[in-house]
Design a protein around this motif. Sequence first.
Motif, short mmCIF file in Angstrom:
data_model
loop_
_atom_site.label_atom_id
_atom_site.label_comp_id
_atom_site.label_asym_id
_atom_site.label_seq_id
_atom_site.Cartn_x
_atom_site.Cartn_y
_atom_site.Cartn_z
N PHE A 44 -13.02 52.80 2.08
CA PHE A 44 -13.71 53.03 0.82
C PHE A 44 -13.95 51.71 0.11
O PHE A 44 -13.12 50.82 0.15
CB PHE A 44 -12.91 53.96 -0.09
CG PHE A 44 -12.87 55.38 0.40
CD1 PHE A 44 -13.94 56.24 0.16
CD2 PHE A 44 -11.79 55.84 1.12
CE1 PHE A 44 -13.91 57.54 0.63
CE2 PHE A 44 -11.76 57.14 1.60
CZ PHE A 44 -12.83 57.99 1.35
N GLU A 45 -15.08 51.58 -0.51
CA GLU A 45 -15.39 50.42 -1.32
C GLU A 45 -15.97 50.87 -2.64
O GLU A 45 -16.62 51.90 -2.72
CB GLU A 45 -16.40 49.52 -0.59
CG GLU A 45 -15.71 48.41 0.17
CD GLU A 45 -16.68 47.52 0.92
OE1 GLU A 45 -17.88 47.52 0.58
OE2 GLU A 45 -16.22 46.83 1.83
N HIS A 99 -18.56 50.42 -5.55
CA HIS A 99 -19.86 49.84 -5.88
C HIS A 99 -20.30 50.38 -7.23
O HIS A 99 -20.55 51.57 -7.35
CB HIS A 99 -20.92 50.19 -4.81
CG HIS A 99 -20.75 49.41 -3.56
ND1 HIS A 99 -20.94 48.06 -3.50
CD2 HIS A 99 -20.38 49.80 -2.31
CE1 HIS A 99 -20.71 47.64 -2.26
NE2 HIS A 99 -20.37 48.67 -1.52
N ALA A 109 -18.64 53.38 -8.41
CA ALA A 109 -18.68 54.57 -7.58
C ALA A 109 -18.07 54.24 -6.22
O ALA A 109 -18.27 53.16 -5.68
CB ALA A 109 -20.11 55.06 -7.42
N LYS A 110 -17.32 55.17 -5.72
CA LYS A 110 -16.69 55.00 -4.42
C LYS A 110 -17.72 55.27 -3.33
O LYS A 110 -18.45 56.26 -3.39
CB LYS A 110 -15.57 56.03 -4.29
CG LYS A 110 -14.21 55.45 -3.98
CD LYS A 110 -13.28 56.61 -3.75
CE LYS A 110 -11.84 56.21 -3.92
NZ LYS A 110 -10.99 57.38 -3.71
N SER A 111 -17.78 54.39 -2.35
CA SER A 111 -18.65 54.72 -1.23
C SER A 111 -17.89 54.53 0.08
O SER A 111 -16.96 53.74 0.16
CB SER A 111 -19.92 53.86 -1.25
OG SER A 111 -19.61 52.54 -0.91
N ARG A 112 -18.29 55.29 1.07
CA ARG A 112 -17.59 55.24 2.34
C ARG A 112 -18.18 54.13 3.21
O ARG A 112 -19.39 53.99 3.30
CB ARG A 112 -17.72 56.58 3.05
CG ARG A 112 -17.15 57.74 2.25
CD ARG A 112 -17.12 58.99 3.07
NE ARG A 112 -18.44 59.27 3.63
CZ ARG A 112 -18.62 59.87 4.80
NH1 ARG A 112 -17.61 60.24 5.52
NH2 ARG A 112 -19.83 60.10 5.24
N VAL A 113 -17.33 53.36 3.82
CA VAL A 113 -17.81 52.29 4.69
C VAL A 113 -17.12 52.35 6.05
O VAL A 113 -16.01 52.87 6.19
CB VAL A 113 -17.58 50.88 4.08
CG1 VAL A 113 -18.42 50.68 2.83
CG2 VAL A 113 -16.11 50.63 3.78
N SER A 170 -22.33 50.91 5.06
CA SER A 170 -21.97 52.11 4.30
C SER A 170 -22.41 53.36 5.05
O SER A 170 -23.45 53.40 5.69
CB SER A 170 -22.57 52.07 2.90
OG SER A 170 -23.82 52.69 2.87
N SER A 198 -23.46 56.82 4.37
CA SER A 198 -23.98 57.59 3.24
C SER A 198 -23.00 58.61 2.67
O SER A 198 -22.37 59.33 3.38
CB SER A 198 -25.24 58.32 3.66
OG SER A 198 -24.99 59.13 4.78
#
Length: 105
Positions: free
Chosen positions: A86-87, A89, A92-96, A103, A105
């Motif tokens: 998770f990162e 941005h 907001a948390k986004s999956r990587v 990333s 989506s």
Amino acid sequence: MNTMKIKKGDTVVIMKGKDHGKKGKILRTLPTTGKVVVEGVNEKTRHTRPRRGGEKGQRVKVNHPVWAANVQVLCPSCGKITRVGFEMHDGAKSRVCKKCKASLS
Ligand SMILES: [Zn+2]
């Protein structure tokens, strides 16, 4: 709470069980049980009997859920079996992808 790192639409590889090595798309996630339904995986045939006149007995293929812990995400950017990180941005948390940092989506 049961947080799942995989989401509907992800392509995953099955790591355990009779379908190990198989690739498929997540059709449904069942967060309460920690299971996922993967396209073409854990296929079972359900036989239905004719109930009314004119209806035929059928054999319907159904995909049964598998443990989410036994599947791993296949990264669409690098094509490798990876873990999900998770990162943050803009708050907001986004999956990587843990391998190429792209990333998911
Ligand atoms: Zn990747």
